[in-house]
Motif scaffolding. Sequence first.
Motif, PDB file in Angstrom:
ATOM      1  N   ALA A 177      -4.499  -0.357  -0.563  1.00 29.85           N
ATOM      2  CA  ALA A 177      -5.786   0.153  -0.095  1.00 29.85           C
ATOM      3  C   ALA A 177      -6.099  -0.513   1.233  1.00 29.85           C
ATOM      4  CB  ALA A 177      -6.890  -0.142  -1.106  1.00 29.85           C
ATOM      5  N   LEU A 178      -6.436   0.293   2.234  1.00 29.17           N
ATOM      6  CA  LEU A 178      -6.744  -0.202   3.568  1.00 29.17           C
ATOM      7  C   LEU A 178      -8.245  -0.152   3.811  1.00 29.17           C
ATOM      8  CD1 LEU A 178      -4.030   1.809   5.520  1.00 29.17           C
ATOM      9  CD2 LEU A 178      -3.833  -0.523   4.613  1.00 29.17           C
ATOM     10  N   ILE A 179      -8.786  -1.220   4.413  1.00 29.16           N
ATOM     11  CA  ILE A 179     -10.193  -1.240   4.768  1.00 29.16           C
ATOM     12  C   ILE A 179     -10.333  -1.663   6.225  1.00 29.16           C
ATOM     13  CG2 ILE A 179     -10.567  -3.612   3.920  1.00 29.16           C
ATOM     14  CD1 ILE A 179     -13.394  -2.619   2.995  1.00 29.16           C
ATOM     15  N   CYS A 180     -11.255  -0.992   6.924  1.00 29.99           N
ATOM     16  CA  CYS A 180     -11.595  -1.357   8.293  1.00 29.99           C
ATOM     17  C   CYS A 180     -13.121  -1.424   8.365  1.00 29.99           C
ATOM     18  CB  CYS A 180     -11.003  -0.372   9.296  1.00 29.99           C
ATOM     19  SG  CYS A 180     -11.667   1.309   9.209  1.00 29.99           S
ATOM     20  N   ALA A 181     -13.707  -1.210   9.510  1.00 31.06           N
ATOM     21  CA  ALA A 181     -15.164  -1.316   9.630  1.00 31.06           C
ATOM     22  C   ALA A 181     -15.879  -0.135   8.985  1.00 31.06           C
ATOM     23  CB  ALA A 181     -15.569  -1.444  11.098  1.00 31.06           C
ATOM     24  N   THR A 182     -15.469   1.092   9.326  1.00 32.77           N
ATOM     25  CA  THR A 182     -16.180   2.274   8.834  1.00 32.77           C
ATOM     26  C   THR A 182     -15.271   3.372   8.294  1.00 32.77           C
ATOM     27  OG1 THR A 182     -16.205   3.268  11.039  1.00 32.77           O
ATOM     28  CG2 THR A 182     -18.112   1.894  10.435  1.00 32.77           C
ATOM     29  N   GLY A 183     -14.005   3.090   8.122  1.00 39.94           N
ATOM     30  CA  GLY A 183     -13.103   4.059   7.511  1.00 39.94           C
ATOM     31  C   GLY A 183     -12.289   4.909   8.462  1.00 39.94           C
ATOM     32  N   GLY A 184     -12.550   4.865   9.746  1.00 39.20           N
ATOM     33  CA  GLY A 184     -11.798   5.690  10.688  1.00 39.20           C
ATOM     34  C   GLY A 184     -10.368   5.218  10.877  1.00 39.20           C
ATOM     35  N   ARG A 185     -10.213   3.969  11.237  1.00 39.75           N
ATOM     36  CA  ARG A 185      -8.865   3.428  11.453  1.00 39.75           C
ATOM     37  C   ARG A 185      -8.062   3.414  10.164  1.00 39.75           C
ATOM     38  NH1 ARG A 185     -10.716  -2.097  14.163  1.00 39.75           N
ATOM     39  NH2 ARG A 185     -12.462  -1.588  12.794  1.00 39.75           N
ATOM     40  N   SER A 186      -8.704   3.057   9.059  1.00 47.31           N
ATOM     41  CA  SER A 186      -7.970   2.983   7.791  1.00 47.31           C
ATOM     42  C   SER A 186      -7.468   4.359   7.364  1.00 47.31           C
ATOM     43  CB  SER A 186      -8.818   2.330   6.703  1.00 47.31           C
ATOM     44  OG  SER A 186     -10.033   3.004   6.509  1.00 47.31           O
ATOM     45  N   ALA A 187      -8.242   5.407   7.603  1.00 49.49           N
ATOM     46  CA  ALA A 187      -7.798   6.759   7.243  1.00 49.49           C
ATOM     47  C   ALA A 187      -6.592   7.171   8.072  1.00 49.49           C
ATOM     48  CB  ALA A 187      -8.940   7.757   7.435  1.00 49.49           C
ATOM     49  N   ARG A 188      -6.656   6.932   9.373  1.00 49.14           N
ATOM     50  CA  ARG A 188      -5.534   7.307  10.239  1.00 49.14           C
ATOM     51  C   ARG A 188      -4.291   6.472   9.927  1.00 49.14           C
ATOM     52  NH1 ARG A 188      -9.913   8.489  13.479  1.00 49.14           N
ATOM     53  NH2 ARG A 188     -10.105   6.450  14.438  1.00 49.14           N
ATOM     54  N   LEU A 189      -4.490   5.179   9.696  1.00 44.53           N
ATOM     55  CA  LEU A 189      -3.347   4.326   9.392  1.00 44.53           C
ATOM     56  C   LEU A 189      -2.750   4.687   8.028  1.00 44.53           C
ATOM     57  CD1 LEU A 189      -1.503   2.057  10.281  1.00 44.53           C
ATOM     58  CD2 LEU A 189      -3.134   0.437   9.290  1.00 44.53           C
ATOM     59  N   ALA A 190      -3.572   5.070   7.071  1.00 44.96           N
ATOM     60  CA  ALA A 190      -3.058   5.486   5.760  1.00 44.96           C
ATOM     61  C   ALA A 190      -2.111   6.671   5.921  1.00 44.96           C
ATOM     62  CB  ALA A 190      -4.208   5.833   4.813  1.00 44.96           C
ATOM     63  N   ARG A 191      -2.495   7.641   6.741  1.00 40.00           N
ATOM     64  CA  ARG A 191      -1.617   8.795   6.973  1.00 40.00           C
ATOM     65  C   ARG A 191      -0.317   8.367   7.655  1.00 40.00           C
ATOM     66  NH1 ARG A 191      -6.682  10.944   7.766  1.00 40.00           N
ATOM     67  NH2 ARG A 191      -6.605  10.820  10.028  1.00 40.00           N
ATOM     68  N   ALA A 192      -0.409   7.445   8.625  1.00 42.47           N
ATOM     69  CA  ALA A 192       0.792   6.982   9.323  1.00 42.47           C
ATOM     70  C   ALA A 192       1.719   6.238   8.361  1.00 42.47           C
ATOM     71  CB  ALA A 192       0.399   6.069  10.487  1.00 42.47           C
ATOM     72  N   LEU A 193       1.140   5.451   7.467  1.00 44.22           N
ATOM     73  CA  LEU A 193       1.969   4.719   6.502  1.00 44.22           C
ATOM     74  C   LEU A 193       2.655   5.663   5.527  1.00 44.22           C
ATOM     75  CD1 LEU A 193      -0.286   1.625   5.792  1.00 44.22           C
ATOM     76  CD2 LEU A 193       1.829   1.709   7.126  1.00 44.22           C
ATOM     77  N   GLU A 194       1.979   6.725   5.148  1.00 45.91           N
ATOM     78  CA  GLU A 194       2.616   7.718   4.281  1.00 45.91           C
ATOM     79  C   GLU A 194       3.795   8.359   5.003  1.00 45.91           C
ATOM     80  OE1 GLU A 194      -0.728  10.116   3.174  1.00 45.91           O
ATOM     81  OE2 GLU A 194      -1.304   8.741   1.572  1.00 45.91           O
ATOM     82  N   GLN A 195       3.637   8.637   6.285  1.00 37.81           N
ATOM     83  CA  GLN A 195       4.738   9.202   7.064  1.00 37.81           C
ATOM     84  C   GLN A 195       5.882   8.199   7.211  1.00 37.81           C
ATOM     85  OE1 GLN A 195       2.975  10.528  10.749  1.00 37.81           O
ATOM     86  NE2 GLN A 195       1.979  12.278   9.778  1.00 37.81           N
ATOM     87  N   ALA A 196       5.558   6.900   7.146  1.00 35.73           N
ATOM     88  CA  ALA A 196       6.569   5.852   7.266  1.00 35.73           C
ATOM     89  C   ALA A 196       7.232   5.537   5.931  1.00 35.73           C
ATOM     90  CB  ALA A 196       5.941   4.591   7.855  1.00 35.73           C
ATOM     91  N   GLY A 197       6.826   6.222   4.844  1.00 34.29           N
ATOM     92  CA  GLY A 197       7.509   6.051   3.572  1.00 34.29           C
ATOM     93  C   GLY A 197       6.734   5.358   2.467  1.00 34.29           C
ATOM     94  N   PHE A 198       5.513   4.898   2.741  1.00 40.13           N
ATOM     95  CA  PHE A 198       4.693   4.325   1.675  1.00 40.13           C
ATOM     96  C   PHE A 198       4.096   5.487   0.884  1.00 40.13           C
ATOM     97  CE2 PHE A 198       5.069   0.855   4.589  1.00 40.13           C
ATOM     98  CZ  PHE A 198       5.043  -0.280   3.801  1.00 40.13           C
ATOM     99  N   SER A 199       4.176   5.419  -0.442  1.00 40.73           N
ATOM    100  CA  SER A 199       3.806   6.591  -1.230  1.00 40.73           C
ATOM    101  C   SER A 199       2.426   6.528  -1.873  1.00 40.73           C
ATOM    102  CB  SER A 199       4.857   6.838  -2.310  1.00 40.73           C
ATOM    103  OG  SER A 199       4.947   5.733  -3.187  1.00 40.73           O
ATOM    104  N   GLN A 200       1.800   5.360  -1.939  1.00 41.52           N
ATOM    105  CA  GLN A 200       0.488   5.260  -2.579  1.00 41.52           C
ATOM    106  C   GLN A 200      -0.462   4.459  -1.680  1.00 41.52           C
ATOM    107  OE1 GLN A 200       0.142   4.812  -6.911  1.00 41.52           O
ATOM    108  NE2 GLN A 200       2.285   4.184  -6.831  1.00 41.52           N
TER     109      GLN A 200
END
Length: 144
Positions: free
Chosen positions: A94-117
């Motif tokens: 689970a990723l947390i940032c200040a207001t959810g913007g960076r964490s949402a974008r980074l979550a998508r990038a990590l999924e593209q990099a092979g992290f599945s959850q």
Amino acid sequence: MSTRRTFLLLAGAAAVAGVGYVALPRGPAGPALDAAEAFRRAEAGEVLLVDIRTPEEWAGTGSPAPAHRLDMRRKDFLAALSDLAGGDPSRPIALICATGGRSARLARALEQAGFSQVFDVAEGMLGSSAGPGWIARGLPRVPG
């Protein structure tokens, strides 16, 4: 870890670190957790909670008590995250940032990099349209 998996994770790290915040994927966010649920799951060991903000932000507000601090701007971010996850790309994160913007974008990038959850704590530390945030909910923090 296999050579192929190592290569893919490092290639993903280069992509995540090299393109920076502006070029992270956009579009619909993946699964989200509110701050209270992220806290509960992190405390239970069900999810690895990672505060991806900057050291300056950590100093200003502290971090979630069960979170690992890992500045998303680090060149070795993906490798460091993989180490935190024990080399297991299926470990729930689970990723947390200040207001959810960076964490949402980074979550998508990590999924593209092979992290599945990968989960986004969409309300972040400070709150957003997704909810009041970690601080306003009175959830435990460690000083910056």
